[in-house]
Design an enzyme around this catalytic site. Structure first.
Site, PDB file in Angstrom:
ATOM      1  N   CYS A  75      -7.773  93.350  -8.169  1.00 44.83           N
ATOM      2  CA  CYS A  75      -7.141  92.423  -7.564  1.00 44.83           C
ATOM      3  C   CYS A  75      -6.048  91.432  -8.178  1.00 44.83           C
ATOM      4  O   CYS A  75      -5.102  91.098  -7.575  1.00 44.83           O
ATOM      5  CB  CYS A  75      -8.335  91.632  -6.738  1.00 44.83           C
ATOM      6  SG  CYS A  75      -9.191  92.581  -5.737  1.00 44.83           S
ATOM      7  N   CYS A 101     -11.162  90.438  -9.777  1.00 42.64           N
ATOM      8  CA  CYS A 101     -11.519  91.537 -10.775  1.00 42.64           C
ATOM      9  C   CYS A 101      -9.916  92.229 -10.980  1.00 42.64           C
ATOM     10  O   CYS A 101      -8.995  91.527 -10.615  1.00 42.64           O
ATOM     11  CB  CYS A 101     -12.087  92.602  -9.915  1.00 42.64           C
ATOM     12  SG  CYS A 101     -11.167  93.667  -8.891  1.00 42.64           S
ATOM     13  N   ASP A 154     -34.855 108.042  -8.961  1.00 43.19           N
ATOM     14  CA  ASP A 154     -35.477 108.249  -7.542  1.00 43.19           C
ATOM     15  C   ASP A 154     -36.574 109.365  -8.043  1.00 43.19           C
ATOM     16  O   ASP A 154     -36.204 109.919  -8.851  1.00 43.19           O
ATOM     17  CB  ASP A 154     -34.722 108.225  -6.465  1.00 43.19           C
ATOM     18  CG  ASP A 154     -33.768 109.702  -6.495  1.00 43.19           C
ATOM     19  OD1 ASP A 154     -33.871 110.352  -7.313  1.00 43.19           O
ATOM     20  OD2 ASP A 154     -33.084 109.690  -5.475  1.00 43.19           O
ATOM     21  N   ASP A 184     -43.021 110.519  -3.154  1.00 41.65           N
ATOM     22  CA  ASP A 184     -43.455 110.040  -1.718  1.00 41.65           C
ATOM     23  C   ASP A 184     -42.903 111.057  -0.583  1.00 41.65           C
ATOM     24  O   ASP A 184     -42.064 111.737  -0.969  1.00 41.65           O
ATOM     25  CB  ASP A 184     -42.698 108.445  -1.731  1.00 41.65           C
ATOM     26  CG  ASP A 184     -41.415 108.440  -1.559  1.00 41.65           C
ATOM     27  OD1 ASP A 184     -40.762 109.297  -2.140  1.00 41.65           O
ATOM     28  OD2 ASP A 184     -40.967 107.789  -0.749  1.00 41.65           O
ATOM     29  N   ASP A 229     -30.401  99.582  -4.080  1.00 47.29           N
ATOM     30  CA  ASP A 229     -29.589 100.334  -4.581  1.00 47.29           C
ATOM     31  C   ASP A 229     -28.945 100.927  -3.173  1.00 47.29           C
ATOM     32  O   ASP A 229     -29.234 100.972  -2.098  1.00 47.29           O
ATOM     33  CB  ASP A 229     -30.287 101.787  -4.928  1.00 47.29           C
ATOM     34  CG  ASP A 229     -30.882 102.717  -4.023  1.00 47.29           C
ATOM     35  OD1 ASP A 229     -30.137 103.763  -3.723  1.00 47.29           O
ATOM     36  OD2 ASP A 229     -32.093 102.676  -3.705  1.00 47.29           O
ATOM     37  N   CYS A 259     -10.840  87.508  -4.969  1.00 44.15           N
ATOM     38  CA  CYS A 259     -11.522  88.360  -6.085  1.00 44.15           C
ATOM     39  C   CYS A 259     -10.670  88.038  -7.320  1.00 44.15           C
ATOM     40  O   CYS A 259      -9.516  88.295  -7.279  1.00 44.15           O
ATOM     41  CB  CYS A 259     -11.732  89.764  -5.501  1.00 44.15           C
ATOM     42  SG  CYS A 259     -12.407  90.773  -6.834  1.00 44.15           S
ATOM     43  N   HIS A 290     -13.270  97.714  -7.464  1.00 39.35           N
ATOM     44  CA  HIS A 290     -13.194  96.291  -6.899  1.00 39.35           C
ATOM     45  C   HIS A 290     -14.526  96.652  -5.918  1.00 39.35           C
ATOM     46  O   HIS A 290     -15.147  95.257  -5.961  1.00 39.35           O
ATOM     47  CB  HIS A 290     -12.105  96.542  -5.744  1.00 39.35           C
ATOM     48  CG  HIS A 290     -12.494  95.364  -4.864  1.00 39.35           C
ATOM     49  ND1 HIS A 290     -12.119  93.951  -5.350  1.00 39.35           N
ATOM     50  CD2 HIS A 290     -12.859  95.358  -3.629  1.00 39.35           C
ATOM     51  CE1 HIS A 290     -12.719  93.393  -4.132  1.00 39.35           C
ATOM     52  NE2 HIS A 290     -12.965  93.891  -3.433  1.00 39.35           N
TER      53      HIS A 290
END
Lengths: 347, 347
Positions: free
Chosen positions: B284, B281, B60, B114, B241, B279, B310
């Site tokens: 999990c 993952c 950014d 900005d 984001d 899930c 997770h």
């Protein structure tokens, strides 16, 4: 054994430990007793199921922790009264309930409740510790046998005995004989690495280990630095545990083949080399000292994860190499070569 | 884009991000400027080389951070004077040096400097922000073009423009036209998710995105919750984001297919289910809510690692599924099905 005080090796996951080649993890009975409590661990299927670490585990007896709270505990033959470091609540550890708690937690190896006297202690205090350690070991053994019988084979932990006696050789002899008479499947040497000099530790260890049966695991509790492990292994010690690799990693220092590296130091600020150029761990293959130092300065959790991973990998590789050297009959050579390289780096 | 403020997504490693399917990470110019400094990052080979994350990155402009320090900053057409949150030292960000700093850091996408006005702002203040954002965008563009030319093709970052205008549609139209006239390869919608209502956000977004070219990436900055992402994607937003998945994970709450789960709550204490039963993952598949809650209570780093993993996995899967639904022309169906399940769980 990396130390997983509250059921996790700080900053690492079970998968990290597996990758590092860890074979057994130690957890602290004192901490798990206070939180989340032994019955919760039991309901969650025991330590392995609860923590997701499915390889062997060992719990200490909690004795070492409650004695370190000595200002707020009371010791009697019955046991130790102490206050929780979390909320000041009062609790009692006895040889019997410490065995009950460890059975509830459900590791593979549990430890007898012993009295570890501070260093230095006069001979009278050390002798009193030996006497109490013996009395408590008998009660632990009896309670353990009872629980094993009641469980009808469902309970699995092996109970190890602990030898005390401070740095007094006669007391160590007496303690070893008393504890061995109870016929444990493994023996720990307690009460060392508590402030005595390296020479006192080596002399006491050399004397004590000779008394213990070489066909059973011999465990030197709370040790230690790589040089201490190599020294102790040369006398026949089979097992070790220590918080050094994990604790130091979090506070800005890792172990490397060239000696300890204080990666938080300014000299690492612009150093693109890995923590240990001789290490093939995933941290050393990917990250620089400059990045690790930056993460330390930012108090980034990721930095603690990476540094801890490296140091645990380093210790596990040391143990693998040490075992291979012992099997090849080259322990002395290995120790000399390791220490020569280890002492080269001054930072 | 997970947020890696100081060059690391908090609690995760680069390998973790890869496993989760992360394709691009955001880093904050303000933080990297203060520590370790852009020139150090440059000397270490740029952001990818320094952080070990070799997939795309975006920085950014630092504007959002310095405006959040508004009590200790001074804004003029020249730029923003501010004091470091670390040591109080004084610094100046200008459109030119913010581009210089981002080029030194070396991500793949950089953002124009900005002025993001707070919410609410009256129309006059918002208009002043639009004017300044336009002036600064021109200067950023000029400086960027200069650096690209000087580098002779070695510099790679794409510079994105940012549309401001608070919740005033006329100002959004004006800002979009001004910024688009500078012909950026991508456009961000800034100044949303700063306190306005969900309806105001949606209305402003719907108005603004219509003005932006659909053949260039359109990026909604700082958003957001899964429901916000699905809403914004339905209008055509391509990039997001947000710190929510990582920040909330560390403070005891994760995102699941059944809605947010406050795993630190007492009701998880004895719950052997995974964080998200739907899930796949690695967290999990291995760990229970009971264990995660215990680690939270102990302030264990490992718990923050697991919970963050997770939630990042969950968000990345959401984005993968969303892309697939868009490609299959079933975005609305996917959104409805996701939200129905997501709203089921109350905890």
């Amino acid at each position: 054994m990396p130390v997983g005080t509250a059921g996790a090796v700080k900053a690492l996951t079970a998968a990290d430990l597996e990758e590092c080649g860890v074979e057994i993890v130690l957890a602290n009975t004192y901490h798990l007793y206070l939180r989340p409590g032994p019955e919760l661990v039991r309901r969650q299927g025991g330590l392995a199921s609860f923590t997701g670490w499915h390889k062997p585990t060992l719990t200490d007896s909690g004795g070492y922790q409650v004695f370190s709270l000595k200002e707020i505990s009371r010791i009697s033959d019955d046991g130790v009264e102490f206050q929780s470091h979390l909320d000041g609540s009062r609790h009692l550890f006895t040889p019997e309930n410490v065995i009950d708690i460890q059975h509830a937690i459900g590791p593979d190896i549990i430890m007898a409740f012993d009295q570890c006297v501070p260093y230095p202690s006069d001979e009278k205090a050390a002798a009193e510790g030996v006497r109490r350690t013996h009395e408590w070991a008998k009660r632990c053994r009896a309670r353990h046998d009872e629980l094993m019988q009641v469980s009808g084979g469902a309970a699995v932990p092996s109970l190890f005995g602990i030898v005390q006696g401070s740095t007094y050789k006669e007391l160590r002899t007496q303690s070893a004989r008393q504890i061995m008479a109870l016929d444990f499947p493994g023996y720990a040497i307690g009460g060392l690495s508590v402030g005595e000099s390296k020479k006192e530790m080596e002399d006491t260890l050399a004397h004590t280990i000779e008394l213990l049966p070489p066909d059973r695991p011999r465990y030197l509790m709370g040790v230690g630095y790589p040089e201490d492990i190599l020294m102790a292994a040369s006398y026949g010690v089979d097992m070790f545990d220590c918080v050094l690799p994990t604790r130091n990693a979090r506070t800005g220092s890792v172990f490397t083949s060239g000696g300890p590296l204080v990666y938080r130091n300014a000299e690492c600020a612009d150093d693109s080399r890995p923590l240990d150029p001789n290490c093939d761990c995933k941290v050393c293959r990917r990250y620089s000292r400059a990045y690790l130092r930056h993460l330390y300065n930012q108090s980034e959790i990721t930095g603690m994860v990476l540094a801890t991973y490296h140091s645990i990998y380093f210790y596990q590789k040391l143990m693998r190499d040490l075992r291979a050297a012992i099997e090849a009959g080259r322990l002395d050579e290995f120790r000399r070569a390791f220490m020569t390289r280890y002492n080269q780096q001054s930072s």
